[in-house]
Design a protein around this motif. Structure first.
Motif, PDB file in Angstrom:
ATOM      1  N   THR A   1      -1.819   4.750   7.311  1.00  0.00           N
ATOM      2  CA  THR A   1      -2.815   3.738   6.946  1.00  0.00           C
ATOM      3  C   THR A   1      -3.879   4.276   6.002  1.00  0.00           C
ATOM      4  O   THR A   1      -4.613   3.496   5.407  1.00  0.00           O
ATOM      5  CB  THR A   1      -3.518   3.196   8.198  1.00  0.00           C
ATOM      6  OG1 THR A   1      -4.196   4.276   8.873  1.00  0.00           O
ATOM      7  CG2 THR A   1      -2.522   2.551   9.144  1.00  0.00           C
ATOM      8  N   GLN A   2      -3.979   5.600   5.845  1.00  0.00           N
ATOM      9  CA  GLN A   2      -5.147   6.189   5.194  1.00  0.00           C
ATOM     10  C   GLN A   2      -4.974   6.524   3.720  1.00  0.00           C
ATOM     11  O   GLN A   2      -5.933   6.970   3.089  1.00  0.00           O
ATOM     12  CB  GLN A   2      -5.570   7.454   5.947  1.00  0.00           C
ATOM     13  CG  GLN A   2      -6.063   7.198   7.360  1.00  0.00           C
ATOM     14  CD  GLN A   2      -7.134   6.118   7.407  1.00  0.00           C
ATOM     15  OE1 GLN A   2      -6.911   5.035   7.927  1.00  0.00           O
ATOM     16  NE2 GLN A   2      -8.293   6.413   6.848  1.00  0.00           N
ATOM     17  N   CYS A   3      -3.798   6.362   3.169  1.00  0.00           N
ATOM     18  CA  CYS A   3      -3.625   6.626   1.743  1.00  0.00           C
ATOM     19  C   CYS A   3      -4.477   5.630   0.947  1.00  0.00           C
ATOM     20  O   CYS A   3      -4.327   4.413   1.102  1.00  0.00           O
ATOM     21  CB  CYS A   3      -2.149   6.492   1.359  1.00  0.00           C
ATOM     22  SG  CYS A   3      -1.800   6.839  -0.371  1.00  0.00           S
TER      23      CYS A   3
ATOM     24  N   PHE B   1       0.824  -1.203   0.000  1.00  0.00           N
ATOM     25  CA  PHE B   1       0.000   0.000   0.000  1.00  0.00           C
ATOM     26  C   PHE B   1       0.858   1.253   0.000  1.00  0.00           C
ATOM     27  O   PHE B   1       1.969   1.280   0.520  1.00  0.00           O
ATOM     28  CB  PHE B   1      -0.961   0.010   1.190  1.00  0.00           C
ATOM     29  CG  PHE B   1      -0.325   0.102   2.548  1.00  0.00           C
ATOM     30  CD1 PHE B   1      -0.254   1.308   3.221  1.00  0.00           C
ATOM     31  CD2 PHE B   1       0.198  -1.030   3.161  1.00  0.00           C
ATOM     32  CE1 PHE B   1       0.322   1.397   4.475  1.00  0.00           C
ATOM     33  CE2 PHE B   1       0.774  -0.956   4.423  1.00  0.00           C
ATOM     34  CZ  PHE B   1       0.833   0.260   5.080  1.00  0.00           C
ATOM     35  N   GLY B   2       0.301   2.298  -0.621  1.00  0.00           N
ATOM     36  CA  GLY B   2       1.001   3.566  -0.736  1.00  0.00           C
ATOM     37  C   GLY B   2       1.034   4.313   0.579  1.00  0.00           C
ATOM     38  O   GLY B   2       0.120   4.229   1.393  1.00  0.00           O
ATOM     39  N   SER B   3       2.101   5.084   0.760  1.00  0.00           N
ATOM     40  CA  SER B   3       2.287   5.860   1.985  1.00  0.00           C
ATOM     41  C   SER B   3       2.769   7.258   1.641  1.00  0.00           C
ATOM     42  O   SER B   3       3.696   7.432   0.847  1.00  0.00           O
ATOM     43  CB  SER B   3       3.306   5.180   2.903  1.00  0.00           C
ATOM     44  OG  SER B   3       3.606   5.987   4.026  1.00  0.00           O
ATOM     45  N   ARG B   4       2.139   8.240   2.276  1.00  0.00           N
ATOM     46  CA  ARG B   4       2.591   9.623   2.139  1.00  0.00           C
ATOM     47  C   ARG B   4       3.666   9.951   3.163  1.00  0.00           C
ATOM     48  O   ARG B   4       4.483  10.854   2.958  1.00  0.00           O
ATOM     49  CB  ARG B   4       1.401  10.573   2.334  1.00  0.00           C
ATOM     50  CG  ARG B   4       0.286  10.367   1.316  1.00  0.00           C
ATOM     51  CD  ARG B   4      -1.033  10.929   1.795  1.00  0.00           C
ATOM     52  NE  ARG B   4      -1.556  10.176   2.934  1.00  0.00           N
ATOM     53  CZ  ARG B   4      -2.763  10.376   3.474  1.00  0.00           C
ATOM     54  NH1 ARG B   4      -3.559  11.300   2.957  1.00  0.00           N
ATOM     55  NH2 ARG B   4      -3.166   9.658   4.503  1.00  0.00           N
ATOM     56  N   ALA B   5       3.661   9.247   4.283  1.00  0.00           N
ATOM     57  CA  ALA B   5       4.483   9.630   5.430  1.00  0.00           C
ATOM     58  C   ALA B   5       5.914   9.100   5.358  1.00  0.00           C
ATOM     59  O   ALA B   5       6.799   9.646   6.023  1.00  0.00           O
ATOM     60  CB  ALA B   5       3.825   9.143   6.717  1.00  0.00           C
ATOM     61  N   LEU B   6       6.166   8.055   4.591  1.00  0.00           N
ATOM     62  CA  LEU B   6       7.521   7.495   4.548  1.00  0.00           C
ATOM     63  C   LEU B   6       8.501   8.431   3.856  1.00  0.00           C
ATOM     64  O   LEU B   6       9.693   8.428   4.164  1.00  0.00           O
ATOM     65  CB  LEU B   6       7.504   6.141   3.830  1.00  0.00           C
ATOM     66  CG  LEU B   6       6.916   4.969   4.616  1.00  0.00           C
ATOM     67  CD1 LEU B   6       6.963   3.701   3.774  1.00  0.00           C
ATOM     68  CD2 LEU B   6       7.660   4.750   5.925  1.00  0.00           C
ATOM     69  N   ASN B   7       8.007   9.215   2.911  1.00  0.00           N
ATOM     70  CA  ASN B   7       8.864  10.193   2.216  1.00  0.00           C
ATOM     71  C   ASN B   7       7.999  11.387   1.821  1.00  0.00           C
ATOM     72  O   ASN B   7       7.435  11.419   0.735  1.00  0.00           O
ATOM     73  CB  ASN B   7       9.513   9.560   0.991  1.00  0.00           C
ATOM     74  CG  ASN B   7      10.499  10.498   0.306  1.00  0.00           C
ATOM     75  OD1 ASN B   7      10.611  11.676   0.664  1.00  0.00           O
ATOM     76  ND2 ASN B   7      11.217   9.994  -0.685  1.00  0.00           N
TER      77      ASN B   7
END
Length: 254
Positions: free
Chosen positions: A168-170, A128-134
């Motif tokens: 978790t919300q992306c 799943f995609g994440s905005r917070a990792l980068n």
């Protein structure tokens, strides 16, 4: 309710792209064109499944118009508004692809990022995609209030559900359906709080789950209310815990 052919009536594609849609007649046409261009460029055998969640605008018409010029498009109608979680669950359970990916109608995470998730599924079962990792990959940020609410919410997710993920919300998640179908069969949350439930279930069933940094842009026309929906999503975390105690999520038998 729109009739849906059984999987046995059609050759299964490699990928299903599921789009939950509520009053999306304006955002869907450019989204369809972008997804179609990506499918052609990547050469992946894919279907597009739009789940109309009781729209009162031309969402169904926009989908039908696109289906007339692009093969492999299906429209599922809920008849009335049930919620994003309900629509994602229905679309994923009726998807025919070996891999199913759900994405938002506004493509906040560009469909071109799907290749990252598909590559991860060579060894994982959920990606799943994440905005917070980068956060440098975010090219249109949310308001500071929304970003802060998201950070706080994910801290509560870790605290309540004991899952290690940062974002978790992306709304950009892909699954190998031979292993992950059980997640949607057991999913109970039907509105915006369903994402943590799916990731919680993935961990509960021992599925290898990877969080992938993706490009992302905030759409100012988002339907998530930072106040009322945030409260509802916090309460959903407690519901997930309660569902576990009630035996709603039995582990898969070996």
């Amino acid at each position: 309710m729109t009739a849906v052919p059984s999987a046995s009536q059609a050759v299964s594609p490699e990928l299903s792209i599921v789009i939950p849609a509520y009053n999306e007649e304006k955002r869907l046409p450019p989204t369809f064109d972008r997804i179609a261009a990506w499918i052609r460029a990547s050469g992946v055998d894919a279907e597009i499944v739009v789940v109309d969640d009781g729209s009162t605008d031309g969402t169904a018409r926009a989908t039908s118009d696109f289906a007339a010029r692009f093969p492999g498009v299906r429209l599922l109608s809920n008849g009335r508004n049930f919620g994003k979680g309900y629509s994602v669950r229905r679309g994923m359970l009726e998807a025919r692809g070996r891999i199913a990916l759900f994405t938002d109608a506004d493509l906040s995470a560009p469909v071109e990022e799907a290749g990252k998730l598909l590559a991860a599924l060579q060894t994982a079962e959920v990606a799943f995609g994440s905005r917070a990792l980068n956060r440098s990959l975010i090219f249109v940020h949310q308001s500071r209030l929304r970003e802060l609410a998201g950070i706080v919410f994910n801290k509560f997710v870790k605290l309540v559900l004991w899952i290690p993920f940062v974002d978790t919300q992306c709304g950009f998640k892909a699954f190998r359906m031979d292993r992950a179908r059980i997640l949607f069969e057991q999913q109970r949350i039907e509105r915006f709080g369903f994402d943590p439930e799916l990731l919680y279930l993935a961990r509960r069933h021992g599925l290898r789950t990877v969080e992938i940094p993706v490009r992302w842009a905030h759409d100012p026309h988002t339907k998530v209310n930072v106040y009322s929906d945030s409260v509802s999503m916090f309460l959903d975390l407690l519901v997930i815990r309660w569902n576990t105690l009630r035996g709603c999520y039995p582990r898969r038998r070996a």
